[in-house]
Design an enzyme around this catalytic site. Structure first.
Site, PDB file in Angstrom:
ATOM      1  CE  LYS A 185      -1.876   2.809   2.739  1.00 34.54           C
ATOM      2  NZ  LYS A 185      -1.759   4.063   1.951  1.00 34.54           N
ATOM      3  N   GLY A 238       6.835   4.748   8.549  1.00 31.77           N
ATOM      4  CA  GLY A 238       6.032   5.960   8.677  1.00 31.77           C
ATOM      5  C   GLY A 238       6.198   6.537  10.071  1.00 31.77           C
ATOM      6  CB  SER A 239       4.210   9.005  11.886  1.00 27.44           C
ATOM      7  OG  SER A 239       2.956   8.368  11.812  1.00 27.44           O
ATOM      8  CB  THR A 240       6.586   7.168  16.379  1.00 27.67           C
ATOM      9  OG1 THR A 240       7.955   7.031  15.956  1.00 27.67           O
ATOM     10  CG2 THR A 240       6.422   6.473  17.723  1.00 27.67           C
ATOM     11  CD  GLU A 241      -0.275  10.458  15.403  1.00 22.01           C
ATOM     12  OE1 GLU A 241       0.548  11.181  14.802  1.00 22.01           O
ATOM     13  OE2 GLU A 241      -1.479  10.731  15.477  1.00 22.01           O
ATOM     14  N   GLY A 243       2.725   3.872  13.547  1.00 22.51           N
ATOM     15  CA  GLY A 243       3.401   2.601  13.855  1.00 22.51           C
ATOM     16  C   GLY A 243       2.753   1.906  15.043  1.00 22.51           C
ATOM     17  CD  GLU A 260      12.762   3.585   8.690  1.00 18.33           C
ATOM     18  OE1 GLU A 260      12.686   4.578   9.462  1.00 18.33           O
ATOM     19  OE2 GLU A 260      12.791   3.673   7.455  1.00 18.33           O
ATOM     20  CB  CYS A 294      12.602   8.606   9.423  1.00 16.98           C
ATOM     21  SG  CYS A 294      13.412   7.512   8.267  1.00 16.98           S
ATOM     22  CD  GLU A 396       9.943  12.118  12.511  1.00 21.27           C
ATOM     23  OE1 GLU A 396       8.871  11.511  12.657  1.00 21.27           O
ATOM     24  OE2 GLU A 396      10.936  11.637  11.931  1.00 21.27           O
TER      25      GLU A 396
END
Ligand code: ADP
Length: 502
Positions: A185, A238-241, A243, A260, A294, A396
């Site tokens: 995706k 992508g973002s930690t959020e 993730g 990651e 990142c 970030e």
């Protein structure tokens, strides 16, 4: 590529979903558009996949995994990957132009960084296909024990918009080398080059259903893929959020996960560094790809003795960065990928001012004219007098905004550098070799750059500590994420087992 039109024209490109070797509309019939971020004009109209399409793609990937793909030799998998790397090289000019048109990154970067690395990753993992082996284990007694390394199965791969094609390559290449099938995706902001890659994947000879590509939104297509009981692994960048959402969704089925995620890398300049090199490295660290990286060196720690001199030079050199038309070879910085991203960067600049940081350079949108006045551009921005506890040093930003933090000595520095929830990467600039290696050991991050920054190679592992994620992309370590180890025991004695009697 059959339907290729010249990038940057006003004609809107159209893409369907790639499922089971067919280009199809979404079940809902819905589409979405992706703009050229330099101008705001529509670049492409893309079929919008959601749960129903993800279901179809996962079923196709399962059929391919259990069927045709499982009977194809490792050598042939390697040959297809190699063919794909060659096709990418052949089409690199068009692909680079499309990447720039969809993402906004300067053509210099997409041509000389992204595309060569995309081809390199497929080529590197082509070589691995025939070298994925098990082991024999020296167990006691009349027993033979060996391991098989098998593909995990159907992999869901969700990728971001900052390096659209390269992130697809990082994910697809090791997964295919190991014999998995895939539902990919792409990010809704940048689906175009992944769809072009789909055409080349078909041309390279991969059977239908081995790679399925379903563009769509994160909350619908992405969420359906992460939570799908039919996948064996989900890989996310992508973002930690997000993730954390992926990990939660995968937890219900105990699907394997690799993540990651974000970063807030310390890039550290000691007074004994070659200052000119360190200034260049600081700019490379934060302004490359408009700061949408990142592992961006967004916390620039500078030793107090050289701080003023360093900032003066950084300001002087940053003023020469050419911001504008990303298709122009002379441009160093293009637009942010989207209006949303631009708003985020602006809001952090406001936060920085409120927190008491000093604007050294930038801090505003540039004034561009003509077609580019509606683009999502932001100036290269430097804040000094930043404290490590401030929000701009902890959160970030994902834009061209660097926070300069001064430090006194090594102990003080290591403590501050590690005071972050992230641990993706770090840079150090020094002429003291023992300090450099001491630092490399002391920093809790997955990648350390000494007197350099943003170096990557398909053979070298990349990934995070702490909330920057888990699992490693690239290199032989990536294969661990895409293989299961099976242990096989064989009795060599031929004698009956006597444990419960004869
Ligand atoms: P960024 O914050 O850098 O835009 P995101 O982490 O939001 O990056 O997005 C990276 C990828 O994750 C994109 O492909 C996006 O569509 C997808 N995504 C976003 N939200 C979700 C979600 N809830 N579940 C699964 N995928 C998601």
């Amino acid at each position: 590529m059959s339907s290729a039109q010249p990038a940057g024209t006003n004609s809107t490109r159209k893409y369907q979903l790639l499922i089971d070797g067919q280009w199809v509309d979404s079940q809902s019939g819905k589409t979405f558009t992706t703009p050229n971020p330099a101008t705001g004009e529509t670049l492409a109209e893309v079929a919008e996949g959601d749960k129903a399409d993800i279901d179809n793609a996962v079923a196709a990937a399962r059929r391919a995994f259990e069927g045709k793909w499982s009977r194809i030799s490792a050598r042939d998998r390697g040959r297809m990957l190699y063919k794909l790397s060659q096709l990418i090289e052949e089409h690199s000019t068009e692909l680079a132009a499309l990447e720039t048109a969809d993402n906004g990154k300067p053509i210099k970067e997409s041509s000389y960084v992204d595309l060569p690395q995309v081809a390199e990753n497929f080529e590197y993992f082509a070589g691995w296909a025939t070298k994925i082996e098990g082991e024999t284990i020296p167990v006691p007694g009349e027993m033979f024990n060996y391991t098989l390394r098998e593909p995990v199965g159907v992999c869901g791969q969700i990728i971001p918009w900052n390096f659209p094609l390269l992130m697809a390559a990082w994910k697809l290449a090791p997964a295919l080398a190991a014999g998995n099938t895939i539902v990919l995706k792409p990010a809704e902001q940048t689906p175009v080059t992944a769809m072009e890659l789909g055409k080349l994947i078909q041309e390279a000879g991969f059977p239908e259903g081995v790679v399925n590509i379903v563009p769509g939104y994160g909350e619908t297509a992405g969420a359906a893929l992460a939570a799908h009981p039919g996948i064996d692994k989900v890989a996310f960048t992508g973002s930690t959020e997000v993730g954390k959402l992926i990990a939660r969704a995968a937890a219900d089925n105990l699907t394997k996960v690799s993540l990651e995620l974000g970063g807030k890398a310390p890039n550290i300049v000691f007074a004994d560094a070659d200052i000119e090199q360190a200034v260049n490295g600081a700019m490379m660290g934060i302004f490359f790809n408009q700061g949408q990286v990142c592992c961006a060196g967004s916390r620039l720690f500078v030793q107090a003795d050289v701080k003023d001199q360093f900032i003066d030079r950084l300001k002087e050199k940053s003023a020469k960065i050419v911001v504008g038309d990303p298709m122009d070879k002379a441009t160093n910085m293009g637009p942010q990928v989207s209006q949303e991203q631009l708003n985020r960067v602006k809001s952090y600049a406001d936060i920085a001012r409120t927190e008491g940081a000093t604007v050294v350079a930038g801090g505003e949108c540039p004034t561009l004219t003509g077609a580019f006045q509606n683009g999502y551009f932001y100036q290269p921005t430097i804040f000094s007098d930043v404290k490590n506890q401030m929000r701009i040093a902890q959160e970030e930003i994902f834009g061209p905004v660097v926070s300069v933090i001064s430090f006194e000595n090594e102990d003080d520095l290591i403590k501050q550098a590690n005071e972050t929830i992230y641990g993706l990467s770090a840079g150090i600039w020094t002429s003291n070799i023992t300090r450099a290696h001491r630092f490399a050991k002391a920093i809790k991050a997955g990648v350390i750059w000494i007197n350099t920054y943003n170096m990557f190679n398909a053979a070298s592992p990349f990934g995070g500590y702490k909330q920057s994620g888990y699992g490693r992309e690239m290199g032989k370590h990536a294969l661990e994420m895409y293989t299961n180890v099976k242990s096989v025991w064989v009795d060599l004695s031929g004698k009956p087992i006597g444990w419960f009697g004869k």
